[in-house]
Design an enzyme around this catalytic site. Structure first.
Site, PDB file in Angstrom:
ATOM      1  N   ASP A  25     -14.318  39.909  21.458  1.00 33.89           N
ATOM      2  CA  ASP A  25     -15.722  40.090  21.081  1.00 33.89           C
ATOM      3  C   ASP A  25     -16.585  39.479  22.189  1.00 33.89           C
ATOM      4  O   ASP A  25     -16.762  38.260  22.261  1.00 33.89           O
ATOM      5  CB  ASP A  25     -15.979  39.407  19.735  1.00 33.89           C
ATOM      6  CG  ASP A  25     -17.432  39.558  19.270  1.00 33.89           C
ATOM      7  OD1 ASP A  25     -18.290  39.910  20.108  1.00 33.89           O
ATOM      8  OD2 ASP A  25     -17.699  39.303  18.084  1.00 33.89           O
ATOM      9  N   LYS A  79     -25.676  43.093  22.101  1.00 33.82           N
ATOM     10  CA  LYS A  79     -26.732  42.211  22.599  1.00 33.82           C
ATOM     11  C   LYS A  79     -27.360  42.666  23.925  1.00 33.82           C
ATOM     12  O   LYS A  79     -28.219  43.514  23.912  1.00 33.82           O
ATOM     13  CB  LYS A  79     -26.233  40.769  22.657  1.00 33.82           C
ATOM     14  CG  LYS A  79     -25.984  40.219  21.242  1.00 33.82           C
ATOM     15  CD  LYS A  79     -26.165  38.727  21.095  1.00 33.82           C
ATOM     16  CE  LYS A  79     -26.330  38.342  19.639  1.00 33.82           C
ATOM     17  NZ  LYS A  79     -25.088  38.009  18.944  1.00 33.82           N
ATOM     18  N   PHE A 131     -17.822  34.147  15.000  1.00 32.54           N
ATOM     19  CA  PHE A 131     -18.871  34.978  14.418  1.00 32.54           C
ATOM     20  C   PHE A 131     -18.717  36.406  14.923  1.00 32.54           C
ATOM     21  O   PHE A 131     -18.651  36.640  16.129  1.00 32.54           O
ATOM     22  CB  PHE A 131     -20.277  34.465  14.769  1.00 32.54           C
ATOM     23  CG  PHE A 131     -21.353  35.298  14.110  1.00 32.54           C
ATOM     24  CD1 PHE A 131     -21.671  35.109  12.769  1.00 32.54           C
ATOM     25  CD2 PHE A 131     -21.996  36.302  14.808  1.00 32.54           C
ATOM     26  CE1 PHE A 131     -22.634  35.903  12.149  1.00 32.54           C
ATOM     27  CE2 PHE A 131     -22.960  37.098  14.201  1.00 32.54           C
ATOM     28  CZ  PHE A 131     -23.280  36.902  12.864  1.00 32.54           C
TER      29      PHE A 131
HETATM   30  C1  LIG Z   1     -24.551  38.487  17.621  1.00 32.53           C
HETATM   31  C2  LIG Z   1     -23.095  38.646  17.550  1.00 32.53           C
HETATM   32  C3  LIG Z   1     -22.496  39.642  16.770  1.00 32.53           C
HETATM   33  C4  LIG Z   1     -23.285  40.538  15.840  1.00 32.53           C
HETATM   34  O1  LIG Z   1     -24.166  41.356  16.533  1.00 32.53           O
HETATM   35  P1  LIG Z   1     -25.315  42.155  15.722  1.00 32.53           P
HETATM   36  O2  LIG Z   1     -25.910  43.060  16.779  1.00 32.53           O
HETATM   37  O3  LIG Z   1     -26.273  41.134  15.210  1.00 32.53           O
HETATM   38  O4  LIG Z   1     -24.658  42.914  14.644  1.00 32.53           O
HETATM   39  C5  LIG Z   1     -21.127  39.781  16.832  1.00 32.53           C
HETATM   40  N1  LIG Z   1     -20.379  38.977  17.602  1.00 32.53           N
HETATM   41  C6  LIG Z   1     -20.909  38.007  18.365  1.00 32.53           C
HETATM   42  C7  LIG Z   1     -20.031  37.172  19.226  1.00 32.53           C
HETATM   43  C8  LIG Z   1     -22.285  37.788  18.362  1.00 32.53           C
HETATM   44  O5  LIG Z   1     -22.799  36.801  19.083  1.00 32.53           O
END
Ligand SMILES: *Cc1c(COP(=O)(O)O)cnc(C)c1O
Length: 383
Positions: free
Chosen positions: A210, A239, A123
């Protein structure tokens, strides 16, 4: 717009790992605003810092120097070993930045159709490029045409990447979560990142991690990659970086830090004084209060006890995770557990249909961890 199916509750205030709804009912927050409130709700030091910053200067734009942004970039460089930061406002934007960076890196090397290797069950966000990178059809369906320039392989499978490299001369980077979050709290084999680093080195690819969910102390280190003794080229954060004040970052080292030139990328809000003061203070608090060690200790404690309580149940497939990122995989869809927990005053989440996910604040104390263990165990035993 009707983008969320919300639970029937409105919170009125928060403190540490606790939230209160409008009627005064108290909830133990084992989700932390989806891994955002690592230092807990309304940490007094954060409240003071952003209040003071709000009273001094909130925003000027990136047409000018921003001292708090420079200070944050220096701090992140020391903590990550990657010396250049670009600031934005979310995880999707941080990954969007990394994707643009990898494409430009390719073009600079004469690769006109650069390809980024991404993973199944990943994700990376909801913008067009990041939902294309995401390995979940539900996130993509209805938004075609998707972007080109991505090749997908199974997570935790080094051989699959070697095969892509043999057939695709356009690969410029790998984008991967060190521990997958939304995809079900998936922890790869111990040498996975080392293997990825080696493949990237052999081929001149960028290793882009990520760390939006697993970064900023949740794994017991500042960044999850630091559990693997490797150095990535790029990491993305958001986050918990600003504890709820929106901020994202794409951080690059060496070559990756020098790819963008003025005009290649920008953000109006990105790295403004208010957001940066939230991030600087968040990092200070994690350091001062030894929260990385606490995350590892409490994470181990919760996992060990859940395993004792639930390990032998026939409808529990696996309990896994690292630090305060914990997943309990069941044999059947279990979304209804979220509402049951809510009724009992506990906030949890279910991801990928049948995985109960816990992402408590890093400030959690042992007696609070015990409450999570007891409530979650009872819920799952009765399910
Ligand atoms: C939550 C998340 C995102 C997206 O972040 P947003 O601030 O909602 O755009 C991207 N990568 C990972 C691994 C995430 O958990």
């Amino acid at each position: 717009m009707n983008t969320y199916s919300r639970l029937p509750v409105t919170f009125a205030k928060g403190e540490g790992v606790w939230l209160w709804d409008a009627q005064g009912k108290k909830y133990l927050d084992a989700l932390a605003g989806i891994a955002v409130c690592g230092i807990g709700h309304c940490h007094p030091k954060l409240v003071k810092a952003i209040s003071e910053q709000a009273g001094t200067l909130i925003h000027t734009s990136n047409l000018y120097h921003v001292d708090k942004q420079e200070k944050l970039a220096k701090k992140l460089a020391i903590l990550s070993g990657l010396n250049k930061s670009f600031f934005c406002n979310s995880g999707a934007e941080a990954n969007e930045t990394a994707i643009k960076l990898a494409r430009l890196y390719g073009h600079n090397r004469g690769i006109d159709q650069p390809t980024i290797i991404v993973m199944e069950n990943s994700f990376h966000g909801r913008t067009m490029a990041t939902l294309t990178a995401t390995g979940n059809r539900k996130v993509q369906a209805g938004f075609e045409p998707l972007l080109t320039g991505f090749a997908r392989v199974p997570f935790n499978d080094l051989d699959a990447i070697a095969q892509v490299s043999a057939h695709n001369k356009n690969v410029v980077a790998i984008l991967v979560e060190p521990y997958q979050g939304e995809g079900g709290v998936n922890v790869p084999q111990a040498n996975y990142l080392k293997g990825l680093r080696q493949i990237c080195d052999e081929n001149g690819w960028l290793l882009m991690l990520d760390e939006v969910q697993c970064g900023i102390g949740r794994s017991g280190k500042w960044f999850a990659f630091q559990n693997s003794e490797i150095a990535p080229d790029v990491i993305t954060l958001a986050k918990s970086l600003g504890s709820g004040v929106p901020i994202g970052a794409c951080i690059g080292g060496n070559v990756a830090g020098e790819i963008f030139k003025p005009g290649n990328h920008a953000s109006t809000f990105g790295g403004n004084p208010l957001a940066c003061s939230a991030a600087i203070t968040t990092l200070d608090i994690i350091e001062e209060e030894n929260l990385m060690r606490n995350a590892l200790e409490q994470g181990n404690f919760i996992q060990k006890n859940l395993l004792e309580q639930l390990g032998n149940l026939s409808h529990v497939t696996q309990i896994r995770g690292h630090g305060l990122m914990i997943g309990i995989e069941l044999t059947k869809p279990c979304g209804e557990l979220v509402k049951k927990a809510l009724e009992q005053g506990l906030l949890i989440n279910v991801t990928s249909n049948k995985i109960v996910r816990l992402l408590p604040p890093l400030v959690i104390k042992q007696n609070e961890s015990e409450q999570i263990i007891n409530m979650v165990s009872t819920l799952i035993k009765e399910f």
